[in-house]
Design a protein around this motif. Structure first.
Motif, PDB file in Angstrom:
ATOM      1  N   PHE A  92      48.976  29.513  60.032  1.00  0.00           N
ATOM      2  CA  PHE A  92      48.221  28.221  59.064  1.00  0.00           C
ATOM      3  C   PHE A  92      46.871  27.499  59.673  1.00  0.00           C
ATOM      4  CE2 PHE A  92      52.876  27.800  59.205  1.00  0.00           C
ATOM      5  CZ  PHE A  92      53.554  26.721  58.092  1.00  0.00           C
ATOM      6  N   ASN A  93      46.444  28.172  60.945  1.00  0.00           N
ATOM      7  CA  ASN A  93      45.188  27.597  60.267  1.00  0.00           C
ATOM      8  C   ASN A  93      44.011  28.417  59.910  1.00  0.00           C
ATOM      9  OD1 ASN A  93      45.933  25.295  62.725  1.00  0.00           O
ATOM     10  ND2 ASN A  93      45.853  26.592  64.620  1.00  0.00           N
ATOM     11  N   PHE A  94      44.283  29.271  60.183  1.00  0.00           N
ATOM     12  CA  PHE A  94      43.161  30.567  59.753  1.00  0.00           C
ATOM     13  C   PHE A  94      43.478  30.500  58.265  1.00  0.00           C
ATOM     14  CE2 PHE A  94      41.643  34.724  57.835  1.00  0.00           C
ATOM     15  CZ  PHE A  94      40.454  34.718  58.382  1.00  0.00           C
ATOM     16  N   HIS A  95      44.186  30.029  57.740  1.00  0.00           N
ATOM     17  CA  HIS A  95      44.567  30.585  55.771  1.00  0.00           C
ATOM     18  C   HIS A  95      44.294  29.142  55.342  1.00  0.00           C
ATOM     19  CE1 HIS A  95      45.606  34.729  56.133  1.00  0.00           C
ATOM     20  NE2 HIS A  95      47.183  34.047  56.574  1.00  0.00           N
ATOM     21  N   ARG A  96      44.078  27.636  56.446  1.00  0.00           N
ATOM     22  CA  ARG A  96      44.002  26.401  55.668  1.00  0.00           C
ATOM     23  C   ARG A  96      42.999  26.322  55.564  1.00  0.00           C
ATOM     24  NH1 ARG A  96      43.238  21.277  57.773  1.00  0.00           N
ATOM     25  NH2 ARG A  96      45.106  19.906  57.171  1.00  0.00           N
ATOM     26  N   ARG A  97      42.988  25.304  54.438  1.00  0.00           N
ATOM     27  CA  ARG A  97      41.350  24.936  53.090  1.00  0.00           C
ATOM     28  C   ARG A  97      41.798  23.004  53.088  1.00  0.00           C
ATOM     29  NH1 ARG A  97      40.922  28.951  54.890  1.00  0.00           N
ATOM     30  NH2 ARG A  97      39.679  30.953  54.442  1.00  0.00           N
ATOM     31  N   ARG A  98      40.350  22.559  53.366  1.00  0.00           N
ATOM     32  CA  ARG A  98      40.759  21.497  52.553  1.00  0.00           C
ATOM     33  C   ARG A  98      40.203  21.223  51.674  1.00  0.00           C
ATOM     34  NH1 ARG A  98      42.803  16.147  53.531  1.00  0.00           N
ATOM     35  NH2 ARG A  98      42.887  16.762  55.812  1.00  0.00           N
ATOM     36  N   LEU A  99      40.431  20.949  49.754  1.00  0.00           N
ATOM     37  CA  LEU A  99      39.941  20.549  48.823  1.00  0.00           C
ATOM     38  C   LEU A  99      40.061  19.212  48.201  1.00  0.00           C
ATOM     39  CD1 LEU A  99      41.601  24.367  46.961  1.00  0.00           C
ATOM     40  CD2 LEU A  99      39.252  24.036  47.976  1.00  0.00           C
ATOM     41  N   GLY A 100      39.287  18.440  48.535  1.00  0.00           N
ATOM     42  CA  GLY A 100      39.628  17.237  48.275  1.00  0.00           C
ATOM     43  C   GLY A 100      40.448  16.934  49.177  1.00  0.00           C
ATOM     44  N   ASN A 101      41.573  16.070  48.369  1.00  0.00           N
ATOM     45  CA  ASN A 101      42.253  15.770  49.698  1.00  0.00           C
ATOM     46  C   ASN A 101      43.460  16.578  49.687  1.00  0.00           C
ATOM     47  OD1 ASN A 101      41.413  13.047  50.091  1.00  0.00           O
ATOM     48  ND2 ASN A 101      42.228  12.425  47.899  1.00  0.00           N
ATOM     49  N   LYS A 102      43.691  17.722  49.022  1.00  0.00           N
ATOM     50  CA  LYS A 102      44.502  18.598  49.073  1.00  0.00           C
ATOM     51  C   LYS A 102      44.738  19.956  50.077  1.00  0.00           C
ATOM     52  CE  LYS A 102      46.861  22.372  45.973  1.00  0.00           C
ATOM     53  NZ  LYS A 102      46.601  22.843  44.454  1.00  0.00           N
ATOM     54  N   ILE A 103      45.257  20.534  50.964  1.00  0.00           N
ATOM     55  CA  ILE A 103      45.518  20.587  51.669  1.00  0.00           C
ATOM     56  C   ILE A 103      46.156  22.194  50.844  1.00  0.00           C
ATOM     57  CG2 ILE A 103      46.437  21.871  53.987  1.00  0.00           C
ATOM     58  CD1 ILE A 103      44.243  19.474  54.299  1.00  0.00           C
ATOM     59  N   THR A 104      45.949  23.279  51.090  1.00  0.00           N
ATOM     60  CA  THR A 104      45.871  25.053  50.591  1.00  0.00           C
ATOM     61  C   THR A 104      45.895  25.618  51.649  1.00  0.00           C
ATOM     62  OG1 THR A 104      45.975  26.299  48.558  1.00  0.00           O
ATOM     63  CG2 THR A 104      43.764  25.110  49.677  1.00  0.00           C
ATOM     64  N   TYR A 105      46.675  26.868  51.324  1.00  0.00           N
ATOM     65  CA  TYR A 105      46.157  28.038  51.923  1.00  0.00           C
ATOM     66  C   TYR A 105      45.896  29.234  51.350  1.00  0.00           C
ATOM     67  CZ  TYR A 105      49.075  24.480  55.766  1.00  0.00           C
ATOM     68  OH  TYR A 105      48.797  24.197  55.554  1.00  0.00           O
ATOM     69  N   LEU A 106      44.594  29.620  52.169  1.00  0.00           N
ATOM     70  CA  LEU A 106      44.524  31.232  51.320  1.00  0.00           C
ATOM     71  C   LEU A 106      44.073  32.449  51.770  1.00  0.00           C
ATOM     72  CD1 LEU A 106      41.077  29.118  49.542  1.00  0.00           C
ATOM     73  CD2 LEU A 106      43.518  29.340  48.461  1.00  0.00           C
ATOM     74  N   GLU A 107      44.264  33.494  51.248  1.00  0.00           N
ATOM     75  CA  GLU A 107      44.096  34.964  51.690  1.00  0.00           C
ATOM     76  C   GLU A 107      42.737  35.057  50.752  1.00  0.00           C
ATOM     77  OE1 GLU A 107      47.945  37.062  53.236  1.00  0.00           O
ATOM     78  OE2 GLU A 107      47.779  37.057  51.565  1.00  0.00           O
ATOM     79  N   THR A 108      41.333  36.026  52.184  1.00  0.00           N
ATOM     80  CA  THR A 108      40.219  36.012  51.103  1.00  0.00           C
ATOM     81  C   THR A 108      40.403  37.237  50.652  1.00  0.00           C
ATOM     82  OG1 THR A 108      39.268  34.012  52.520  1.00  0.00           O
ATOM     83  CG2 THR A 108      38.147  35.682  51.122  1.00  0.00           C
ATOM     84  N   PHE A 109      39.816  38.248  50.107  1.00  0.00           N
ATOM     85  CA  PHE A 109      38.904  39.970  49.668  1.00  0.00           C
ATOM     86  C   PHE A 109      38.188  39.759  49.017  1.00  0.00           C
ATOM     87  CE2 PHE A 109      43.870  38.551  49.303  1.00  0.00           C
ATOM     88  CZ  PHE A 109      44.272  39.422  49.597  1.00  0.00           C
ATOM     89  N   LEU A 110      37.496  40.703  48.854  1.00  0.00           N
ATOM     90  CA  LEU A 110      36.009  41.595  48.660  1.00  0.00           C
ATOM     91  C   LEU A 110      36.508  42.135  46.954  1.00  0.00           C
ATOM     92  CD1 LEU A 110      33.793  42.222  51.389  1.00  0.00           C
ATOM     93  CD2 LEU A 110      33.712  40.534  49.922  1.00  0.00           C
ATOM     94  N   SER A 111      35.905  42.050  46.181  1.00  0.00           N
ATOM     95  CA  SER A 111      36.014  43.281  45.176  1.00  0.00           C
ATOM     96  C   SER A 111      35.075  43.224  44.038  1.00  0.00           C
ATOM     97  CB  SER A 111      37.556  42.470  44.127  1.00  0.00           C
ATOM     98  OG  SER A 111      37.161  42.171  43.663  1.00  0.00           O
ATOM     99  N   GLN A 112      34.767  44.803  43.364  1.00  0.00           N
ATOM    100  CA  GLN A 112      34.238  44.183  42.368  1.00  0.00           C
ATOM    101  C   GLN A 112      34.684  43.613  41.305  1.00  0.00           C
ATOM    102  OE1 GLN A 112      33.938  48.418  40.984  1.00  0.00           O
ATOM    103  NE2 GLN A 112      32.431  48.703  43.458  1.00  0.00           N
ATOM    104  N   GLU A 113      33.758  42.920  40.038  1.00  0.00           N
ATOM    105  CA  GLU A 113      33.964  41.647  39.312  1.00  0.00           C
ATOM    106  C   GLU A 113      34.820  42.316  38.494  1.00  0.00           C
ATOM    107  OE1 GLU A 113      33.121  38.669  38.723  1.00  0.00           O
ATOM    108  OE2 GLU A 113      31.413  38.404  40.636  1.00  0.00           O
TER     109      GLU A 113
END
Length: 255
Positions: A234-255
């Motif tokens: 919960f702590n690692f994936h948590r992001r605040r976008l304005g007033n919204k809390i969302t949870y993300l997984e992050t990746f790398l890829s080619q365009e």
């Protein structure tokens, strides 16, 4: 940049996991987002071979998880992986390669000190991965970035880069290594010119945590227990976008 999941039942994804938990811990939310959208998902784990009557460091790697010396450690772990697959509606595929402690790596520091001279197991792995990917014909392939520098993760990356499918790979952050060291860099074995992307796993995070609980031999050792694993995710994936809390997984890829 956010990566959009297209909810088409005919689409498929192939997750490459060095060990029996890496995909689950690292990007289980994305895996569940796909299966919930109707995708066919395969999780192919590379290092799953049973080695009976281990000694030395290899033996320590199972008794420090609370298992007896006579236990078939990898059989237990494969069963945990099958439970995870059942909970997430993924297909589990187990390649029969031995983990690093059975290939001459004799201490924890050696696991993270780079690939030993003469350890060329990546060549056989590359052949088998290409066969499995050819059978699945996936639209997306996921694989580890090598954060943490574990030798089995590095050998998996070498096998992928040597194949003909690296350009299709979306590279996930190795967990729990990235949680312990958020500043860590991906392996320099990865292709160049990769772009960061995120996948919103808000709707799947609680299911990810529940499914990861299948790995009973690992969550105490890796996280300090189920409650701390949940808190970490919960702590690692948590992001605040304005007033919204969302949870993300992050990746790398080619365009």
């Amino acid at each position: 940049m956010e990566f959009q999941i297209c909810p088409l039942k005919s689409r498929s994804a192939f997750f490459i996991s060095p060990h029996l938990d890496d995909t689950a811990f690292s990007c289980g939310g994305t895996l569940l987002t796909l299966t919930l959208a109707g995708w066919q998902v395969v999780v192919c784990t590379v290092f799953t071979a049973s080695v009976l009557r281990p000694t030395g460091f290899a033996l320590n790697c199972q008794i420090d998880k609370g298992l007896s010396p006579s236990a078939d450690y990898m059989k237990i772990r494969r069963a945990e992986d099958l439970k995870f697959a059942s909970l997430t509606k993924a297909q589990a595929v187990h390649l029969n390669f031995p983990e690093a402690p059975h290939r001459g790596y004799e201490s924890v520091p050696e696991l993270f000190a780079g690939i030993k001279e003469g350890d060329e197991i990546w060549q056989k792995i590359s052949v088998e991965l290409a066969e499995k990917i050819g059978e699945s014909e996936p639209d997306l392939i996921f694989a580890p970035q090598g954060i943490g520098n574990h030798v089995d993760h590095l050998q998996t990356i070498r096998a992928i880069v040597a194949g003909r499918f690296a350009e299709k790979v979306i590279w996930y952050q190795d967990t729990p290594y990235i949680i312990r060291h958020p500043e860590a860099w991906p392996s320099n074995l990865l292709p160049a010119n990769l772009t960061a992307k995120t996948i919103d796993i808000s709707a799947a995070l609680e299911q990810k945590i529940a499914a990861c609980s299948a790995y009973q031999t690992q969550i105490g050792f890796q996280f300090g227990g189920a409650a701390k694993m949940s808190e970490s995710f919960f702590n690692f994936h948590r992001r605040r976008l304005g007033n919204k809390i969302t949870y993300l997984e992050t990746f790398l890829s080619q365009e």
